[in-house]
Design an enzyme around this catalytic site. Structure first.
Site, PDB file in Angstrom:
ATOM      1  CB  SER A 243      -0.915   0.005   1.229  1.00 61.39           C
ATOM      2  OG  SER A 243      -0.144   0.143   2.418  1.00 61.39           O
ATOM      3  CE  LYS A 244      -2.281   6.441  -2.613  1.00 56.56           C
ATOM      4  NZ  LYS A 244      -3.129   7.645  -2.609  1.00 56.56           N
ATOM      5  NE  ARG A 245       0.124   0.056   6.126  1.00 58.31           N
ATOM      6  CZ  ARG A 245       0.732  -0.971   6.680  1.00 58.31           C
ATOM      7  NH1 ARG A 245       1.930  -0.794   7.201  1.00 58.31           N
ATOM      8  NH2 ARG A 245       0.189  -2.161   6.706  1.00 58.31           N
TER       9      ARG A 245
END
Length: 465
Positions: A243-245
């Site tokens: 994911s983006k993290r």
């Protein structure tokens, strides 16, 4: 047969790391086999596709150096071709009009689920010999459905996952054109792959379920079915879906964060593929080695620490003029203007062994071009009253010294020997005063690059206070 691969992103977001790996593998396969690599923009989702996302994809591909041989082709510019093929299929009885309303389909789905059946279209508008079709309802625009085979299986040898087969009885009649006449994703992909002569489709395994439908469509059109290779998903450092993290950001964000494209490419090449124990290689070597046999069918795990290690390696090898141009831009963004002296390439040569990212490198050398903020704790610890006489003695010795690393080192040695102290007693406060922190490369090399005037000015701060 000439190998022809394609990368076909949807411009509903940025080019993320998973898409970049797919593009890299497709590009490398074409290069390995002296084939062509085609870029296709699948922009039929008009509501979500944006020009900004298209540009971000092109920027990401260009930054990585994944040059395409044909394209970019845009599906929205090929609507006439799709409609032509749909008309041909209707004429040949390979497709048909379905007048089911949304309410009918919802009711059918609920009924099937209540009966424990898999929800699927029941073929009520599918023409069959002797079958009486419902009366065409007034004012309802039909969708177009593909007449999927009802018997047999769809089978293919996936070049990553091995043999896969799906019974046609599991597939219903796919909608290939909506009521407003726009063709659907699976249909456009099939016509594109057919027209563009794609020989190998290398893509993420989220498309596995689309493959049997696309194979049936290709066979109905009399087209050659390409080989398929479905790449496993990428997990984050923590083993969860990326994911983006932890990395699923725009590829251009890696540039912004201070990564070199060759490091990102090298890392992506090893993300689910291997060539023995080889870890570091350039793209020419990768294209020579690359095959689909050594792609693991299991999920690959993103490792930021490994990417940083590779990036540090490539920073150490990078051409200094190229590094200087990049770092100068990063410094300018921080409001730091790079003057003619000291020469930035020489400064970077001193510091690049210490940096994992270009942003770190830029931050670490900024003090050469502006007065750095002083680490107060380091100042209190190292710039003590008993150090001031040492600084004054060194200042006196440096006034007329030849400004070379050797002469500066000799002056440092002279002061510490005369005062009968250890070298760090003088070197540590010098680091704090000259660089702002207690950590730096050899202080004599730092002083030499800073220049006599700047060095003496910063040394005099505590002496003047």
């Amino acid at each position: 047969m000439t190998v022809r691969t394609r990368f076909a992103p949807s411009p509903t977001g940025f080019l993320h790391i998973g898409g970049a790996r797919t593009a890299l593998f497709s590009w490398a396969y074409a290069r390995k086999h002296a084939g062509q690599f085609i870029l296709r923009i699948e922009d039929t989702d008009v509501a979500r596709s944006t020009p900004e996302a298209v540009q971000a994809i092109l920027d990401g591909m260009n930054w990585l150096g994944l040059s395409w041989d044909e394209g970019p082709f845009y599906q929205m510019q090929r609507m006439d071709r799709y409609r032509e093929v749909i008309g041909q299929m209707l004429t040949e009885g390979k497709a048909y009009r379905c007048y089911c309303s949304r309410e009918e389909l919802d009711a059918l789905r609920e009924q099937q689920m209540a009966s424990g059946l898999k929800p699927r279209y029941d073929g009520r508008w599918r023409p069959e010999p002797g079958k009486l079709l419902p009366e065409v309802p007034a004012g309802v625009e039909p969708v177009i459905r593909f007449r999927n085979p009802q018997a047999g299986v769809v089978e293919w040898n996936d070049l990553v996952k091995g043999s896969i087969s799906i019974a046609n009885s599991e597939l219903d009649d796919l909608i290939i054109a909506r009521a407003d006449g726009t063709p659907t994703y699976n249909f456009c992909v099939v016509v594109d792959d057919w027209d563009m002569g794609i020989t190998q489709v290398i893509r993420g395994d989220d498309h596995v379920n689309n493959t049997p439908r696309q194979i049936n469509l290709l066979q109905a059109l009399g087209a050659t079915v390409p080989q398929y290779a479905h790449l496993s998903m990428i997990l984050g450092d923590d083993g969860q879906k990326l994911s983006k993290r932890h990395g699923a950001v725009s590829v251009t964000q890696y540039h912004d964060d201070g990564y070199l494209p060759e490091a990102v490419l090298n890392y992506l090449a090893r993300l689910g593929w291997s060539h023995g124990d080889d870890e570091i290689f350039d793209m020419a070597q990768f294209c020579q080695w690359f095959d689909l046999d050594h792609i693991t069918p299991s999920a690959a795990q993103f490792n930021t620490e490994k990417l940083n290690w590779l990036n540090a390696h490539y920073i150490k090898l990078a051409d200094l003029e190229r590094l200087s141009a990049d770092v100068a831009q990063r410094l300018s963004a921080q409001g730091v203007s790079v003057a003619a002296e000291p020469a930035l390439p020489a400064v970077l040569a001193l510091y690049r062994e210490r940096a994992n990212k270009l942003n770190e490198l830029a931050a670490s050398v900024a003090y050469f071009y502006r007065m750095p903020p002083i680490d107060e704790a380091a100042y209190a610890k190292h710039v003590t009253a008993d150090v001031l006489p040492l600084l004054q003695s060194l200042s006196d010795a440096l006034q007329q010294a030849e400004w070379t690393v050797e002469a500066i080192h000799a002056a440092l040695d002279q002061v510490v020997k005369a005062a009968e102290v250890k070298f760090p007693k003088l070197a540590m406060p010098l680091r704090v005063l000259l660089t702002g922190s207690a950590q730096s490369p050899s202080i004599d090399a730092v002083m030499c690059l800073l220049g006599r005037e700047t060095t003496l000015q910063r040394m005099h701060l505590p002496l003047a206070g």
